[in-house]
Design an enzyme around this catalytic site. Structure first.
Site, PDB file in Angstrom:
ATOM      1  CE1 TYR A   1     -11.059  81.446  63.280  1.00 19.69           C
ATOM      2  CE2 TYR A   1     -11.057  79.048  63.387  1.00 19.69           C
ATOM      3  CZ  TYR A   1     -11.460  80.266  63.894  1.00 19.69           C
ATOM      4  OH  TYR A   1     -12.253  80.311  65.018  1.00 19.69           O
TER       5      TYR A   1
ATOM      6  CB  THR B   1     -17.909  62.826  65.072  1.00 18.09           C
ATOM      7  OG1 THR B   1     -16.526  62.883  65.428  1.00 18.09           O
ATOM      8  CG2 THR B   1     -18.298  61.407  64.689  1.00 18.09           C
TER       9      THR B   1
ATOM     10  NE  ARG C   1     -11.568  69.363  65.947  1.00 17.95           N
ATOM     11  CZ  ARG C   1     -11.448  70.328  65.055  1.00 17.95           C
ATOM     12  NH1 ARG C   1     -12.178  71.399  65.146  1.00 17.95           N
ATOM     13  NH2 ARG C   1     -10.609  70.221  64.061  1.00 17.95           N
TER      14      ARG C   1
ATOM     15  N   GLY D   1     -20.623  61.861  55.735  1.00 18.53           N
ATOM     16  CA  GLY D   1     -21.547  62.207  56.812  1.00 18.53           C
ATOM     17  C   GLY D   1     -21.229  61.502  58.107  1.00 18.53           C
TER      18      GLY D   1
ATOM     19  CG  PHE E   1     -27.327  70.497  58.674  1.00 15.98           C
ATOM     20  CD1 PHE E   1     -26.684  70.657  57.457  1.00 15.98           C
ATOM     21  CD2 PHE E   1     -26.944  69.430  59.477  1.00 15.98           C
ATOM     22  CE1 PHE E   1     -25.691  69.777  57.045  1.00 15.98           C
ATOM     23  CE2 PHE E   1     -25.959  68.536  59.074  1.00 15.98           C
ATOM     24  CZ  PHE E   1     -25.341  68.708  57.859  1.00 15.98           C
TER      25      PHE E   1
ATOM     26  CD  GLU F   1      -0.271  76.663  61.452  1.00 13.92           C
ATOM     27  OE1 GLU F   1      -0.214  76.928  62.678  1.00 13.92           O
ATOM     28  OE2 GLU F   1       0.348  75.712  60.949  1.00 13.92           O
TER      29      GLU F   1
ATOM     30  CB  VAL G   1     -22.339  71.956  60.127  1.00  6.39           C
ATOM     31  CG1 VAL G   1     -22.068  71.955  61.628  1.00  6.39           C
ATOM     32  CG2 VAL G   1     -23.168  70.730  59.750  1.00  6.39           C
TER      33      VAL G   1
ATOM     34  CG  ASP H   1     -14.361  69.020  57.047  1.00  2.00           C
ATOM     35  OD1 ASP H   1     -14.584  70.183  57.390  1.00  2.00           O
ATOM     36  OD2 ASP H   1     -15.087  68.056  57.360  1.00  2.00           O
TER      37      ASP H   1
END
Length: 315
Positions: free
Chosen positions: A148, A213, A280, A210, A194, A150, A190, A276
Site C-alpha cells: 500500500y 497517536t 501521525r 495505546g 472501536f 509504496e 481503528v 505501525d
C-alpha cells in the site's frame, strides 16, 4: 467554484470516500460516472443514487484500461485498510500503479483533469512531526504494509512524470485518517473497530501501549477539500496534506467511543503490528493557503456521534 455540469469519473466510487464524493458531485450539478469492482466498495453505499439522471454505475477494475469521455477524474480506487490491502498485496500494488497509469492515460487522451487520492501512509513511520509535504518519509520497502505505502508512492511519481513529460493536468492529495458514514463496519480500521466493539459491549482492542497517536478527519471535511483541490488552477498540482491536525492517542479515542456509546466495554491490549506508525498528524498550512482557507470544521466528538449513529444499524 467549479464548472457546473462537468462529466466526472470517480474510481472506487462505491467505497467509503468515493460514495460520499459521488453524492456531493451530484448535488453540485455534475454528471457522475461511478466505477468500482466491489472488492472493498459496496453497492449499498450508492444504491440510492442508482436511477438518478446524473449518475451512472460501471463495474470495472482499474487494473484494466477504460475508455470514457470525461472532464475530471478522481482516482480513489484502492483498498485502504490493512486487512484488505494485505489480503492480496500483489493486487494492491497493481491497483495503485496500473490504476494510476490507466487513469493518467485517460486524462491525457481526453484532456481531463485528474486527482490522485494519495495517503499519509507515504510518510511511513515519520521522523518529522507534524508531517509536511516536503518530508520524503520513512517507509519500509519490504514490509507487510509496503504494498500500500509504496504503491501510493509510485502512483505519486507517475502523476508527476505524466505532468512533466506530457502536460497532464494533475492534482495530488495526501489523505490522513478519515472516518464517517459509509465506512465498512468490519474494515479493520481503528474508528470502525472501536465503535463496533463498543456498540456490542465487547472488549476494545488496542495494539501496543495505546500511546501512539493519530489525527481523525470527518468525511465531510475531506470531501470539501477534494472539491476545492480539483477547482484550483493548473499551476498547483500538490501534493497537499488533507487531514485534521487534532492529535489523539488510541487510549483517548477508545475512551471517547466508550463514553459516547455508553458502552460497558473494557480496554485490552495486544502486540503492535509490524511497521505501525507511532505518530501521525498533518501540517495543513499549504491546504489552508491553496484551498481558499479550507480547514476542518467537524470536531472529533461531533463526527464520532454521527458515525456511531450510522453504525448502530449494523449491531
Amino acid at each position: 467554484m467549479i464548472i457546473a455540469m462537468s462529466r466526472v469519473l470517480v474510481t472506487g466510487g462505491a467505497g467509503f470516500i468515493g460514495s460520499n464524493l459521488c453524492e456531493r458531485l451530484i448535488r453540485d450539478g455534475h454528471d457522475v460516472i461511478c466505477l468500482d469492482n466491489y472488492f472493498t466498495g459496496s453497492k449499498d453505499n450508492i444504491r440510492h443514487l442508482i436511477g438518478h439522471d446524473h449518475f451512472e454505475l460501471v463495474r470495472h477494475d482499474v487494473t484494466e484500461p477504460n475508455i470514457v469521455e470525461v472532464d475530471e477524474i478522481y482516482n480513489l480506487a484502492c483498498p485502504a485498510s490493512p486487512p484488505y490491502y494485505q489480503y492480496d498485496p500483489v493486487k494492491t500494488i497493481k491497483t495503485s500503479v496500473m490504476g494510476a497509469i490507466h487513469m493518467l492515460g485517460l486524462a491525457q487522451s481526453t484532456k481531463a483533469k485528474v486527482l490522485q487520492a494519495s495517503t499519509s501512509e507515504i510518510y511511513g513511520d515519520p521522523m518529522v512531526h507534524p508531517q509536511v509535504e516536503g518530508y520524503w518519509g520513512n517507509v519500509n520497502p519490504i514490509g507487510i504494509r509496503s504494498c500500500y505505502d509504496e504503491g501510493k508512492r509510485c502512483a505519486e511519481t507517475l502523476f508527476m512524470d505524466y505532468h512533466r513529460q506530457s502536460n497532464v493536468r494533475i492534482k495530488i492529495i495526501r489523505i490522513f485518517n478519515t472516518y464517517g458514514p459509509n465506512m465498512n463496519p468490519e474494515d479493520g480500521r481503528v474508528v470502525s473497530n472501536f465503535i463496533m466493539q463498543a456498540l456490542r459491549n465487547r472488549d476494545i482492542t488496542i495494539y501496543g501501549s495505546g500511546l501512539q497517536t493519530r489525527s481523525f478527519q470527518y468525511i465531510d471535511d475531506l470531501i470539501e477539500a477534494m472539491v476545492r483541490m480539483m477547482a484550483t488552477g493548473d499551476d498547483f498540482t500538490g501534493p497537499v496534506n488533507i487531514g485534521n491536525p487534532g492529535e489523539f492517542t488510541m487510549l483517548e479515542l477508545a475512551q471517547k467511543v466508550i463514553d459516547l456509546t455508553g458502552s460497558k466495554s473494557k480496554i485490552i491490549f495486544k502486540p503492535l503490528p509490524l511497521d505501525d506508525p507511532k505518530q501521525r498528524r498533518p501540517d495543513i498550512s499549504l491546504a489552508k493557503e491553496k484551498l481558499g482557507g479550507w480547514t476542518p470544521v467537524v470536531n472529533l466528538d461531533d463526527g464520532l456521534k454521527k458515525t456511531i449513529k450510522y453504525f448502530e444499524k449494523f449491531v
